[in-house]
Design a protein around this motif. Structure first.
Motif, PDB file in Angstrom:
ATOM      1  N   LYS A   1       0.835  -1.205   0.000  1.00  7.22           N
ATOM      2  CA  LYS A   1       0.000   0.000   0.000  1.00  7.22           C
ATOM      3  C   LYS A   1       0.871   1.257   0.000  1.00  7.22           C
ATOM      4  O   LYS A   1       0.567   2.233  -0.689  1.00  7.22           O
ATOM      5  CB  LYS A   1      -0.933   0.005   1.204  1.00  7.22           C
ATOM      6  CG  LYS A   1      -1.892   1.149   1.181  1.00  7.22           C
ATOM      7  CD  LYS A   1      -2.906   1.080   2.287  1.00  7.22           C
ATOM      8  CE  LYS A   1      -3.863   2.247   2.081  1.00  7.22           C
ATOM      9  NZ  LYS A   1      -4.511   2.692   3.230  1.00  7.22           N
ATOM     10  N   LEU A   2       1.948   1.226   0.753  1.00  6.35           N
ATOM     11  CA  LEU A   2       2.856   2.377   0.791  1.00  6.35           C
ATOM     12  C   LEU A   2       3.512   2.622  -0.562  1.00  6.35           C
ATOM     13  O   LEU A   2       3.702   3.770  -0.967  1.00  6.35           O
ATOM     14  CB  LEU A   2       3.915   2.183   1.877  1.00  6.35           C
ATOM     15  CG  LEU A   2       3.417   2.290   3.313  1.00  6.35           C
ATOM     16  CD1 LEU A   2       4.515   1.869   4.282  1.00  6.35           C
ATOM     17  CD2 LEU A   2       2.940   3.691   3.626  1.00  6.35           C
ATOM     18  N   TRP A   3       3.849   1.542  -1.271  1.00 10.41           N
ATOM     19  CA  TRP A   3       4.428   1.702  -2.612  1.00 10.41           C
ATOM     20  C   TRP A   3       3.413   2.338  -3.560  1.00 10.41           C
ATOM     21  O   TRP A   3       3.775   3.182  -4.380  1.00 10.41           O
ATOM     22  CB  TRP A   3       4.937   0.369  -3.168  1.00 10.41           C
ATOM     23  CG  TRP A   3       6.349   0.105  -2.760  1.00 10.41           C
ATOM     24  CD1 TRP A   3       6.789  -0.807  -1.862  1.00 10.41           C
ATOM     25  CD2 TRP A   3       7.521   0.801  -3.225  1.00 10.41           C
ATOM     26  NE1 TRP A   3       8.154  -0.727  -1.726  1.00 10.41           N
ATOM     27  CE2 TRP A   3       8.632   0.248  -2.561  1.00 10.41           C
ATOM     28  CE3 TRP A   3       7.740   1.824  -4.130  1.00 10.41           C
ATOM     29  CZ2 TRP A   3       9.930   0.696  -2.773  1.00 10.41           C
ATOM     30  CZ3 TRP A   3       9.038   2.275  -4.340  1.00 10.41           C
ATOM     31  CH2 TRP A   3      10.113   1.708  -3.668  1.00 10.41           C
ATOM     32  N   LYS A   4       2.142   1.931  -3.448  1.00 12.37           N
ATOM     33  CA  LYS A   4       1.109   2.537  -4.297  1.00 12.37           C
ATOM     34  C   LYS A   4       0.977   4.029  -4.004  1.00 12.37           C
ATOM     35  O   LYS A   4       0.862   4.851  -4.923  1.00 12.37           O
ATOM     36  CB  LYS A   4      -0.235   1.837  -4.083  1.00 12.37           C
ATOM     37  CG  LYS A   4      -0.283   0.455  -4.677  1.00 12.37           C
ATOM     38  CD  LYS A   4      -1.621  -0.208  -4.436  1.00 12.37           C
ATOM     39  CE  LYS A   4      -1.601  -1.642  -4.965  1.00 12.37           C
ATOM     40  NZ  LYS A   4      -2.857  -2.331  -4.690  1.00 12.37           N
ATOM     41  N   THR A   5       1.030   4.378  -2.735  1.00 11.12           N
ATOM     42  CA  THR A   5       0.956   5.784  -2.350  1.00 11.12           C
ATOM     43  C   THR A   5       2.175   6.541  -2.878  1.00 11.12           C
ATOM     44  O   THR A   5       2.052   7.663  -3.368  1.00 11.12           O
ATOM     45  CB  THR A   5       0.867   5.920  -0.823  1.00 11.12           C
ATOM     46  OG1 THR A   5      -0.251   5.166  -0.352  1.00 11.12           O
ATOM     47  CG2 THR A   5       0.720   7.366  -0.404  1.00 11.12           C
TER      48      THR A   5
END
Length: 85
Positions: A44-48
């Motif tokens: 999720k952090l990579w997507k953000t």
């Protein structure tokens, strides 16, 4: 809806005037969180991070490279380069 007050207009203007700095700080925070995160949270952090990089107008080829490697150290190098500007 009524118009914005003078104070609200000033706050909105300052936000957009400093948007690049705000996004760069957010990307820097994401680097720290990526080092500490695992599993689904890390994904999720990579997507953000991708969304933030697009807003900062990082070239798509560089974004793809960073996402393929999924190395927070490479993202940290990008933040350092952008900070130097």
């Amino acid at each position: 809806m009524p118009d914005h007050t003078r104070y609200q207009k000033k706050v909105i203007k300052n936000y957009y005037d400093n948007l690049d700095t705000i996004l760069l700080e957010r990307l820097s925070d994401l680097v720290t969180n990526l080092y500490l995160a695992e599993g689904k949270k890390r994904e999720k952090l990579w997507k953000t991070a991708v969304e933030v990089m697009k807003k900062i107008e990082v070239p798509p080829s560089r974004i793809e490279h960073l996402v393929a490697k999924k190395d927070p150290a490479l993202l940290a190098v990008l933040v350092k380069e952008l900070s130097a500007r």
